[in-house]
Design a protein around this motif. Structure first.
Motif, PDB file in Angstrom:
ATOM      1  N   TYR A 165     -33.804 -28.035 -19.515  1.00 22.16           N
ATOM      2  CA  TYR A 165     -33.034 -27.010 -20.224  1.00 22.16           C
ATOM      3  C   TYR A 165     -32.581 -27.466 -21.608  1.00 22.16           C
ATOM      4  O   TYR A 165     -32.228 -26.638 -22.454  1.00 22.16           O
ATOM      5  CB  TYR A 165     -31.803 -26.616 -19.412  1.00 22.16           C
ATOM      6  N   ILE A 166     -32.564 -28.778 -21.834  1.00 22.88           N
ATOM      7  CA  ILE A 166     -32.024 -29.314 -23.088  1.00 22.88           C
ATOM      8  C   ILE A 166     -32.778 -28.802 -24.314  1.00 22.88           C
ATOM      9  O   ILE A 166     -32.145 -28.384 -25.305  1.00 22.88           O
ATOM     10  CB  ILE A 166     -31.998 -30.853 -23.039  1.00 22.88           C
ATOM     11  N   PRO A 167     -34.133 -28.808 -24.336  1.00 21.13           N
ATOM     12  CA  PRO A 167     -34.831 -28.320 -25.537  1.00 21.13           C
ATOM     13  C   PRO A 167     -34.494 -26.872 -25.885  1.00 21.13           C
ATOM     14  O   PRO A 167     -34.324 -26.543 -27.063  1.00 21.13           O
ATOM     15  CB  PRO A 167     -36.307 -28.473 -25.162  1.00 21.13           C
ATOM     16  N   GLN A 168     -34.382 -25.995 -24.881  1.00 20.07           N
ATOM     17  CA  GLN A 168     -34.075 -24.594 -25.154  1.00 20.07           C
ATOM     18  C   GLN A 168     -32.651 -24.442 -25.681  1.00 20.07           C
ATOM     19  O   GLN A 168     -32.410 -23.678 -26.635  1.00 20.07           O
ATOM     20  CB  GLN A 168     -34.252 -23.751 -23.884  1.00 20.07           C
ATOM     21  N   ALA A 169     -31.714 -25.169 -25.088  1.00 20.83           N
ATOM     22  CA  ALA A 169     -30.329 -25.090 -25.555  1.00 20.83           C
ATOM     23  C   ALA A 169     -30.222 -25.579 -26.994  1.00 20.83           C
ATOM     24  O   ALA A 169     -29.503 -24.974 -27.816  1.00 20.83           O
ATOM     25  CB  ALA A 169     -29.417 -25.915 -24.637  1.00 20.83           C
ATOM     26  N   TYR A 170     -30.928 -26.649 -27.320  1.00 21.70           N
ATOM     27  CA  TYR A 170     -30.887 -27.192 -28.685  1.00 21.70           C
ATOM     28  C   TYR A 170     -31.566 -26.237 -29.666  1.00 21.70           C
ATOM     29  O   TYR A 170     -31.104 -26.053 -30.803  1.00 21.70           O
ATOM     30  CB  TYR A 170     -31.560 -28.561 -28.719  1.00 21.70           C
ATOM     31  N   MET A 171     -32.645 -25.590 -29.234  1.00 21.02           N
ATOM     32  CA  MET A 171     -33.334 -24.637 -30.095  1.00 21.02           C
ATOM     33  C   MET A 171     -32.426 -23.450 -30.415  1.00 21.02           C
ATOM     34  O   MET A 171     -32.376 -22.984 -31.565  1.00 21.02           O
ATOM     35  CB  MET A 171     -34.616 -24.158 -29.409  1.00 21.02           C
ATOM     36  N   ASN A 172     -31.718 -22.953 -29.409  1.00 22.21           N
ATOM     37  CA  ASN A 172     -30.769 -21.864 -29.657  1.00 22.21           C
ATOM     38  C   ASN A 172     -29.699 -22.289 -30.662  1.00 22.21           C
ATOM     39  O   ASN A 172     -29.293 -21.508 -31.531  1.00 22.21           O
ATOM     40  CB  ASN A 172     -30.103 -21.432 -28.350  1.00 22.21           C
TER      41      ASN A 172
END
Length: 361
Positions: A276-283
């Motif tokens: 989930y970390i990449p998506q949260a950082y992208m947001n």
């Protein structure tokens, strides 16, 4: 995904002495009781010349009567044992016979609960979160289709998801279908049950298919030049090396294939923690959740909450809190996923509700 059960194991092991080996057969291997219930179990004993003493490991959980079976000058004896559940949990009853070896295939598994209706509630909850998790892939697929764009959906998340569910499928299919692996599992856990159900296989394979559909959309629709990051490629390469080395060790008979499946499951658990970390950082970088389906998050949140609720209900009903606090992996992963879902909801409805993000034409 697999729905979790908690068992009270009643194992009665017998053996032989001298040239004539006694034969002992038990009338059933599985028994479900509620606290306070009694049930009769029959033992058919042939050519047994020694007194059999049944030793209860935890007498605050289960009692058995008689606990001593005297010597009978008969070729065949039928003994009725009265099993009474006095407390929820799990215990073992052993047969102590002098100079005899145990027969591991003579046992009785007993499930004892406090409130029978909680079992029904737990089953209903299990099916609801199974459906929620299975359906959770489709809001994102629909969002991509409606927008004709995958901008806002992180490719690292997709790649890690595909690898994680692939390894999860390998673990489930191997334990469920491959006889050699099942024999090895039974050898290590003589009285244990294979911890994989058919719906676990369906969920994992379905997750792969849904993820592949989403990946195909990434090749068809607008993606604004997005690619899998070097960091994600490095992580996946590291996992690939671990799996490759494990497979080579199995082929070289250094470790068993069951160990290989366990390694696959450990890698999958690690991926679940970080995916989930990449998506949260992208947001965060875009200051927007446009393109990231909130429907997916709500369904995942529902599944995670109900999964933890089921574990708590079962732990109470079977007095098995060790399953949560003694081995917190499954509960911890569910809790970690729910925390990320809450973070995504905060991003969507609070932090980036009034976003200035604009897609390229």
């Amino acid at each position: 995904m697999r729905v979790v059960s908690y068992a009270l194991v009643l194992a009665v092991c017998f053996s032989s002495f001298g040239e004539i080996r006694g034969d002992v057969k038990i009338s059933t291997h599985d028994l479900e009781l509620t606290k306070g219930d009694e049930h009769n179990v029959s033992l058919q004993i042939s050519n047994c010349k020694e007194e059999i003493q049944l030793i209860v490991q935890h007498d605050d959980i289960v009692n058995i009567n008689p606990n001593v079976i005297p010597v009978e000058n008969k070729t065949e004896t039928l003994v009725t044992l009265v099993v009474k559940a006095v407390g929820a949990g799990h215990s073992e009853i052993y047969a102590n016979v002098t100079n005899r070896e145990d027969l591991q295939d003579v046992y009785l598994r007993v499930t004892v609960n406090k409130i029978p209706s909680l079992d029904t509630i737990s089953t209903v909850i299990g099916w609801i979160y199974f459906v929620a998790w299975s359906v959770s892939f489709y809001p994102q697929i629909y969002t991509n289709f409606r927008r004709k764009s995958v901008v806002g959906l992180n490719f690292d998340f997709l790649a890690l998801n595909l690898i994680g569910f692939s390894l999860y499928s390998i673990f489930n299919i191997g334990l469920y279908y491959i006889d050699e692996i099942k024999v090895e599992y039974n050898a290590r856990h003589p009285r244990g049950l294979i911890p994989v159900l058919l719906n676990d296989i369906f969920f994992a394979v379905h997750a792969i298919i849904a993820t592949l559909i989403t990946i195909i959309q990434c090749y068809i629709y607008e993606r604004d030049g997005q690619r899998i990051s070097l960091t994600a490629k490095g992580i996946m390469s590291f996992f690939g090396v671990i799996i490759l080395i494990s497979a080579i060790l199995c082929l070289s008979n250094v470790v068993h294939w069951l160990d290989f499946l366990y390694i696959c499951s450990y890698v999958k658990l690690t991926i679940t923690l970080i995916k989930y970390i990449p998506q949260a950082y992208m947001n965060y970088k875009r200051k927007s959740t446009v393109g990231w389906s909130i429907g997916n998050i709500f369904l995942d949140f529902t599944g995670g909450m109900l999964s933890m609720l089921q574990m708590i209900i079962n732990a109470y009903n079977y007095d098995d809190w060790v399953s949560i606090f003694g081995d917190p992996t499954k509960f911890g992963l569910g809790f970690f996923s729910v925390l990320f879902d809450i973070f995504f909801i905060v991003q969507h409805y609070i932090l980036y509700r009034a976003t200035n993000y604009e897609e390229n034409p």
